[in-house]
Design a protein around this motif. Structure first.
Motif, PDB file in Angstrom:
ATOM      1  N   LEU A 172       0.842  -1.192   0.000  1.00 31.36           N
ATOM      2  CA  LEU A 172       0.000   0.000   0.000  1.00 31.36           C
ATOM      3  C   LEU A 172       0.877   1.241   0.000  1.00 31.36           C
ATOM      4  N   ALA A 173       0.495   2.244  -0.770  1.00 31.89           N
ATOM      5  CA  ALA A 173       1.209   3.530  -0.756  1.00 31.89           C
ATOM      6  C   ALA A 173       0.185   4.656  -0.799  1.00 31.89           C
ATOM      7  N   GLU A 174       0.238   5.518   0.205  1.00 36.01           N
ATOM      8  CA  GLU A 174      -0.712   6.630   0.290  1.00 36.01           C
ATOM      9  C   GLU A 174      -0.037   7.857   0.895  1.00 36.01           C
ATOM     10  N   PRO A 175      -0.409   9.044   0.440  1.00 36.35           N
ATOM     11  CA  PRO A 175       0.124  10.271   1.042  1.00 36.35           C
ATOM     12  C   PRO A 175      -0.593  10.633   2.324  1.00 36.35           C
ATOM     13  N   ASP A 176       0.058  11.424   3.131  1.00 39.98           N
ATOM     14  CA  ASP A 176      -0.570  12.051   4.288  1.00 39.98           C
ATOM     15  C   ASP A 176      -0.557  13.551   4.018  1.00 39.98           C
ATOM     16  N   TRP A 177      -1.702  14.070   3.568  1.00 38.74           N
ATOM     17  CA  TRP A 177      -1.747  15.458   3.112  1.00 38.74           C
ATOM     18  C   TRP A 177      -1.695  16.458   4.258  1.00 38.74           C
ATOM     19  N   ASP A 178      -1.860  15.992   5.491  1.00 36.87           N
ATOM     20  CA  ASP A 178      -1.674  16.885   6.637  1.00 36.87           C
ATOM     21  C   ASP A 178      -0.229  17.357   6.733  1.00 36.87           C
ATOM     22  N   THR A 179       0.679  16.630   6.087  1.00 35.28           N
ATOM     23  CA  THR A 179       2.106  16.972   6.148  1.00 35.28           C
ATOM     24  C   THR A 179       2.549  17.848   4.976  1.00 35.28           C
ATOM     25  N   LEU A 180       1.614  18.268   4.138  1.00 35.54           N
ATOM     26  CA  LEU A 180       1.975  19.127   3.004  1.00 35.54           C
ATOM     27  C   LEU A 180       2.480  20.477   3.502  1.00 35.54           C
ATOM     28  N   VAL A 181       3.689  20.841   3.081  1.00 38.25           N
ATOM     29  CA  VAL A 181       4.234  22.161   3.398  1.00 38.25           C
ATOM     30  C   VAL A 181       4.634  22.864   2.110  1.00 38.25           C
ATOM     31  N   VAL A 182       4.289  24.130   2.028  1.00 33.38           N
ATOM     32  CA  VAL A 182       4.646  24.970   0.879  1.00 33.38           C
ATOM     33  C   VAL A 182       5.322  26.213   1.427  1.00 33.38           C
ATOM     34  N   ASP A 183       6.561  26.429   1.035  1.00 30.80           N
ATOM     35  CA  ASP A 183       7.306  27.569   1.549  1.00 30.80           C
ATOM     36  C   ASP A 183       6.803  28.867   0.919  1.00 30.80           C
ATOM     37  N   ALA A 184       6.547  29.854   1.757  1.00 30.47           N
ATOM     38  CA  ALA A 184       6.163  31.191   1.300  1.00 30.47           C
ATOM     39  C   ALA A 184       6.382  32.158   2.456  1.00 30.47           C
ATOM     40  N   GLU A 185       6.589  33.434   2.126  1.00 27.03           N
ATOM     41  CA  GLU A 185       6.693  34.453   3.175  1.00 27.03           C
ATOM     42  C   GLU A 185       5.396  34.508   3.981  1.00 27.03           C
ATOM     43  N   ASP A 186       4.274  34.331   3.280  1.00 29.59           N
ATOM     44  CA  ASP A 186       2.971  34.337   3.927  1.00 29.59           C
ATOM     45  C   ASP A 186       2.688  32.931   4.469  1.00 29.59           C
ATOM     46  N   LEU A 187       3.230  32.647   5.639  1.00 31.09           N
ATOM     47  CA  LEU A 187       3.118  31.322   6.231  1.00 31.09           C
ATOM     48  C   LEU A 187       1.676  30.982   6.598  1.00 31.09           C
ATOM     49  N   ASP A 188       0.910  31.974   7.017  1.00 27.70           N
ATOM     50  CA  ASP A 188      -0.476  31.708   7.400  1.00 27.70           C
ATOM     51  C   ASP A 188      -1.283  31.183   6.221  1.00 27.70           C
ATOM     52  N   THR A 189      -1.066  31.750   5.040  1.00 31.85           N
ATOM     53  CA  THR A 189      -1.814  31.280   3.866  1.00 31.85           C
ATOM     54  C   THR A 189      -1.331  29.904   3.428  1.00 31.85           C
ATOM     55  N   SER A 190      -0.039  29.625   3.557  1.00 30.55           N
ATOM     56  CA  SER A 190       0.456  28.276   3.262  1.00 30.55           C
ATOM     57  C   SER A 190      -0.222  27.255   4.166  1.00 30.55           C
ATOM     58  N   ARG A 191      -0.341  27.588   5.438  1.00 29.22           N
ATOM     59  CA  ARG A 191      -1.006  26.682   6.371  1.00 29.22           C
ATOM     60  C   ARG A 191      -2.489  26.559   6.058  1.00 29.22           C
ATOM     61  N   ALA A 192      -3.101  27.657   5.672  1.00 30.30           N
ATOM     62  CA  ALA A 192      -4.520  27.627   5.313  1.00 30.30           C
ATOM     63  C   ALA A 192      -4.736  26.771   4.066  1.00 30.30           C
ATOM     64  N   PHE A 193      -3.797  26.829   3.114  1.00 27.97           N
ATOM     65  CA  PHE A 193      -3.903  26.001   1.904  1.00 27.97           C
ATOM     66  C   PHE A 193      -3.859  24.521   2.266  1.00 27.97           C
TER      67      PHE A 193
ATOM     68  N   SER B 221      -9.240  19.287   4.381  1.00 27.58           N
ATOM     69  CA  SER B 221     -10.641  19.315   4.816  1.00 27.58           C
ATOM     70  C   SER B 221     -11.637  19.311   3.665  1.00 27.58           C
ATOM     71  N   ARG B 222     -11.221  19.796   2.474  1.00 26.34           N
ATOM     72  CA  ARG B 222     -12.199  19.961   1.404  1.00 26.34           C
ATOM     73  C   ARG B 222     -11.810  19.299   0.085  1.00 26.34           C
ATOM     74  N   VAL B 223     -10.533  19.051  -0.146  1.00 25.49           N
ATOM     75  CA  VAL B 223     -10.093  18.558  -1.456  1.00 25.49           C
ATOM     76  C   VAL B 223      -9.955  17.040  -1.475  1.00 25.49           C
ATOM     77  N   VAL B 224      -9.283  16.477  -0.478  1.00 29.49           N
ATOM     78  CA  VAL B 224      -8.997  15.040  -0.453  1.00 29.49           C
ATOM     79  C   VAL B 224      -9.928  14.359   0.551  1.00 29.49           C
ATOM     80  N   ARG B 225     -10.570  13.304   0.109  1.00 31.92           N
ATOM     81  CA  ARG B 225     -11.579  12.629   0.940  1.00 31.92           C
ATOM     82  C   ARG B 225     -10.977  12.051   2.230  1.00 31.92           C
ATOM     83  N   ASN B 226      -9.897  11.287   2.075  1.00 31.37           N
ATOM     84  CA  ASN B 226      -9.227  10.668   3.229  1.00 31.37           C
ATOM     85  C   ASN B 226      -7.800  11.206   3.290  1.00 31.37           C
TER      86      ASN B 226
END
Length: 257
Positions: free
Chosen positions: A142-163, A169-174
């Motif tokens: 089995l191979a599956e991602p854990d999207w809770d661990t997605l990090v995107v570097d940006a100066e606007d850290l709050d929006t990266s976390r919101a993304f 919560s809304r894009v990936v079912r599990n």
């Protein structure tokens, strides 16, 4: 703001083949196949086979006297997989749902599920079905991602976390299925043998936009009122300025019946 928010949503088959062919895709798939340990004469099952990216490798493993069964619920995916495996007589394609696999009980020696459980209604039910169709001594990878661990570097850290929160919560079912794989597999009756975690890293903005859906999911977040439009456009535009970094965790679990 009038910034174009990323590439359009790609054709699903093309998306899957491009992801499989990327350096990160090739690396984890090679590891997955090594752990699956397909042998000549066996019956191998690919659940959610999509356009058939892995069917040729499975066919090589089982040899001329084995059998490969690819299952997918999407006729368009199966048509592409059929085109890709026309010259492989050991490959058989079946249309069906992962919750009710069109496979006889106790007939499969090797089975793989690759980035499919994150989309299904009930991952535990799918794993229980896999336990039903595999024979004693069989191996499941089995191979599956854990999207809770997605990090995107940006100066606007709050929006990266919101993304990331929007993705989970809304894009990936599990979205957190990666971390749950071993527990769910054991609950379904499998014995867990190996748990691996890899971190695909993206330093090319365009590749990340294609694979991670940075632009198209930012657009969805704005449409859903999750992100302010100006903030979302500014955040996405900043990502293209570089240097770019994004990553997530991909979990691989191998278990036996």
């Amino acid at each position: 703001m009038t910034t174009t928010l990323g590439v359009p949503r790609p054709d699903q088959a093309s998306y899957m083949m491009r992801t499989a062919a990327s350096p990160a895709g090739r690396a984890y798939k090679r590891r997955l196949m090594e752990l699956l340990d397909v042998r000549p004469g066996q019956t191998a099952l690919d659940v959610g086979c999509g356009p058939g990216a892995d069917l040729p490798s499975l066919a090589d493993g089982v040899g001329p006297h084995g059998r490969v069964i690819g299952v997918d619920r999407d006729p368009a995916m199966l048509a592409e997989a059929r085109r890709r495996t026309d010259d492989l007589p050991v490959v058989e394609l079946r249309e069906g749902d992962a919750h009710a696999l069109p496979v006889e009980p106790g007939t499969v020696d090797r089975a793989k599920v690759d980035r499919m459980l994150m989309h299904v209604a009930d991952p535990g039910e799918v794993l229980a079905m896999l336990h039903r169709v595999t024979r004693p001594g069989a191996r499941l990878a089995l191979a599956e991602p854990d999207w809770d661990t997605l990090v995107v570097d940006a100066e606007d850290l709050d929006t990266s976390r919101a993304f990331t929160r929007y993705t989970t919560s809304r894009v990936v079912r599990n979205a957190t299925i990666g971390r749950r794989l071993a527990r769910l597999a054991q609950r379904a009756g499998f014995a867990v043998e190996t748990v691996d975690a890899a971190t695909p890293v993206f330093v090319d903005f365009e590749e990340a936009d294609h694979t991670l859906g940075l632009g198209r999911n930012t657009r969805r977040a704005i449409q859903d009122g999750y992100l302010d439009e100006e903030t979302g456009h500014r955040w996405f535009a900043s990502l293209a300025e570089g240097p770019f970094y994004a990553s997530f965790t991909l979990v691989t679990v191998v278990c036996s019946h």
